[in-house]
Design a protein around this motif. Structure first.
Motif, PDB file in Angstrom:
ATOM      1  N   THR A   5       0.648  -1.741  -0.140  1.00  0.00           N
ATOM      2  CA  THR A   5      -0.171  -0.267   0.036  1.00  0.00           C
ATOM      3  C   THR A   5       0.617   1.250   0.056  1.00  0.00           C
ATOM      4  N   ALA A   6       2.314   0.942   0.872  1.00  0.00           N
ATOM      5  CA  ALA A   6       2.658   2.528   0.791  1.00  0.00           C
ATOM      6  C   ALA A   6       3.397   2.393  -0.168  1.00  0.00           C
ATOM      7  N   SER A   7       3.805   1.736  -0.691  1.00  0.00           N
ATOM      8  CA  SER A   7       4.409   1.744  -2.191  1.00  0.00           C
ATOM      9  C   SER A   7       3.926   1.936  -3.739  1.00  0.00           C
ATOM     10  N   ALA A   8       2.346   1.829  -3.343  1.00  0.00           N
ATOM     11  CA  ALA A   8       1.627   2.429  -4.000  1.00  0.00           C
ATOM     12  C   ALA A   8       1.274   3.851  -4.229  1.00  0.00           C
ATOM     13  N   LEU A   9       1.027   3.699  -3.401  1.00  0.00           N
ATOM     14  CA  LEU A   9       0.789   5.415  -3.127  1.00  0.00           C
ATOM     15  C   LEU A   9       2.200   5.979  -3.248  1.00  0.00           C
ATOM     16  N   ARG A  10       3.673   5.897  -2.470  1.00  0.00           N
ATOM     17  CA  ARG A  10       4.227   6.304  -3.440  1.00  0.00           C
ATOM     18  C   ARG A  10       4.201   6.374  -5.044  1.00  0.00           C
ATOM     19  N   ARG A  11       4.060   5.431  -5.689  1.00  0.00           N
ATOM     20  CA  ARG A  11       4.382   5.612  -7.115  1.00  0.00           C
ATOM     21  C   ARG A  11       3.162   6.981  -7.878  1.00  0.00           C
ATOM     22  N   LEU A  12       1.841   6.819  -7.201  1.00  0.00           N
ATOM     23  CA  LEU A  12       1.284   7.849  -7.323  1.00  0.00           C
ATOM     24  C   LEU A  12       2.360   9.408  -7.376  1.00  0.00           C
ATOM     25  N   ARG A  13       2.567   8.862  -6.163  1.00  0.00           N
ATOM     26  CA  ARG A  13       3.101  11.062  -5.349  1.00  0.00           C
ATOM     27  C   ARG A  13       3.812  10.864  -6.558  1.00  0.00           C
ATOM     28  N   LEU A  14       4.984   9.646  -6.910  1.00  0.00           N
ATOM     29  CA  LEU A  14       5.985  10.126  -8.052  1.00  0.00           C
ATOM     30  C   LEU A  14       5.859  10.542  -9.516  1.00  0.00           C
ATOM     31  N   VAL A  15       4.600  10.280  -9.270  1.00  0.00           N
ATOM     32  CA  VAL A  15       4.175  10.074 -10.814  1.00  0.00           C
ATOM     33  C   VAL A  15       3.055  11.747 -11.307  1.00  0.00           C
ATOM     34  N   SER A  16       2.561  11.660  -9.961  1.00  0.00           N
ATOM     35  CA  SER A  16       1.546  13.026 -10.123  1.00  0.00           C
ATOM     36  C   SER A  16       2.160  14.765 -10.997  1.00  0.00           C
ATOM     37  N   ALA A  17       3.110  14.894  -9.898  1.00  0.00           N
ATOM     38  CA  ALA A  17       4.542  16.008  -9.978  1.00  0.00           C
ATOM     39  C   ALA A  17       4.772  15.403 -11.357  1.00  0.00           C
ATOM     40  N   PRO A  18       5.331  14.681 -12.025  1.00  0.00           N
ATOM     41  CA  PRO A  18       6.278  15.637 -13.688  1.00  0.00           C
ATOM     42  C   PRO A  18       4.671  14.738 -14.818  1.00  0.00           C
ATOM     43  N   GLU A  90       0.244  15.387  -4.705  1.00  0.00           N
ATOM     44  CA  GLU A  90       1.448  15.190  -4.416  1.00  0.00           C
ATOM     45  C   GLU A  90       1.779  15.883  -3.313  1.00  0.00           C
ATOM     46  N   ARG A  91       0.843  16.893  -3.204  1.00  0.00           N
ATOM     47  CA  ARG A  91       1.323  17.448  -1.826  1.00  0.00           C
ATOM     48  C   ARG A  91       0.527  16.439  -0.835  1.00  0.00           C
ATOM     49  N   LYS A  92      -0.696  16.695  -0.864  1.00  0.00           N
ATOM     50  CA  LYS A  92      -1.654  15.394  -0.739  1.00  0.00           C
ATOM     51  C   LYS A  92      -1.509  14.887  -0.217  1.00  0.00           C
ATOM     52  N   LEU A  93      -0.747  13.834  -0.884  1.00  0.00           N
ATOM     53  CA  LEU A  93      -0.137  12.358  -0.216  1.00  0.00           C
ATOM     54  C   LEU A  93       1.181  12.690   0.067  1.00  0.00           C
ATOM     55  N   LYS A  94       1.981  13.535  -0.037  1.00  0.00           N
ATOM     56  CA  LYS A  94       2.596  13.272   1.074  1.00  0.00           C
ATOM     57  C   LYS A  94       2.219  13.492   2.357  1.00  0.00           C
ATOM     58  N   ARG A  95       1.494  14.814   2.371  1.00  0.00           N
ATOM     59  CA  ARG A  95       0.664  14.583   3.495  1.00  0.00           C
ATOM     60  C   ARG A  95       0.114  12.951   4.418  1.00  0.00           C
ATOM     61  N   GLU A  96      -0.408  12.716   3.543  1.00  0.00           N
ATOM     62  CA  GLU A  96      -1.194  11.265   3.452  1.00  0.00           C
ATOM     63  C   GLU A  96      -0.057  10.393   4.131  1.00  0.00           C
ATOM     64  N   ALA A  97       0.549  10.069   3.707  1.00  0.00           N
ATOM     65  CA  ALA A  97       2.000   9.065   3.710  1.00  0.00           C
ATOM     66  C   ALA A  97       2.801   9.485   5.711  1.00  0.00           C
ATOM     67  N   GLU A  98       2.737  11.220   5.216  1.00  0.00           N
ATOM     68  CA  GLU A  98       3.268  11.242   6.715  1.00  0.00           C
ATOM     69  C   GLU A  98       2.418  11.136   7.918  1.00  0.00           C
ATOM     70  N   ALA A  99       1.407  11.140   7.542  1.00  0.00           N
ATOM     71  CA  ALA A  99       0.229  11.074   8.999  1.00  0.00           C
ATOM     72  C   ALA A  99       0.106  10.225   9.471  1.00  0.00           C
ATOM     73  N   VAL A 100       0.984   8.594   7.958  1.00  0.00           N
ATOM     74  CA  VAL A 100       0.743   7.114   8.411  1.00  0.00           C
ATOM     75  C   VAL A 100       1.585   7.305   9.238  1.00  0.00           C
TER      76      VAL A 100
END
Length: 119
Positions: A5-18, A90-100
């Motif tokens: 799950t963490a990897s899925a969120l990270r992949r989504l976050r990494l592709v969102s800005a580009p 990307e920012r929202k996903l980053k905050r979500e990951a930090e909260a987890v």
């Protein structure tokens, strides 16, 4: 949250800005095509297309693994079709990951686990 799950969120976050950058560049190329002799739309369109498809694939994977509500999943999809939405995603996903991570640390402290060993 498990590692997949963490990897899925990270992949989504990494592709969102580009993806957002490619969308903005595609818009700029479209304007330049109509106002000058410069035509990079075919190249930029292909790049943006690939990044958008990756975003959608990673979005579906993240939605499946995180069990987001329909509203949350829809928000992340809508952000992908807005010119600067990927930056917000990307920012929202980053905050979500930090909260987890913070919640996991709090659970460890509550359970008395210190350095992987129960106190």
């Amino acid at each position: 949250m498990d590692i997949k799950t963490a990897s899925a969120l990270r992949r989504l976050r990494l592709v969102s800005a580009p993806e957002a950058v490619s969308f903005l560049l595609l818009l700029i190329c479209s304007v330049l095509k109509r106002t000058t002799e410069f035509n990079a739309v075919p190249v930029m369109g292909a790049i943006h297309g690939v990044l958008f498809i990756l975003y959608v694939i990673f979005w579906l994977d993240a939605w499946n693994r995180t069990k987001w509500s329909f509203g949350t999943a829809a928000l992340y999809f809508i952000l992908s079709v807005l010119p600067t939405g990927g930056f917000f995603a990307e920012r929202k996903l980053k905050r979500e990951a930090e909260a987890v991570v913070i919640a996991a640390r709090a659970r460890k402290e509550k359970d008395g686990v210190v350095g992987g060993v129960k106190a």
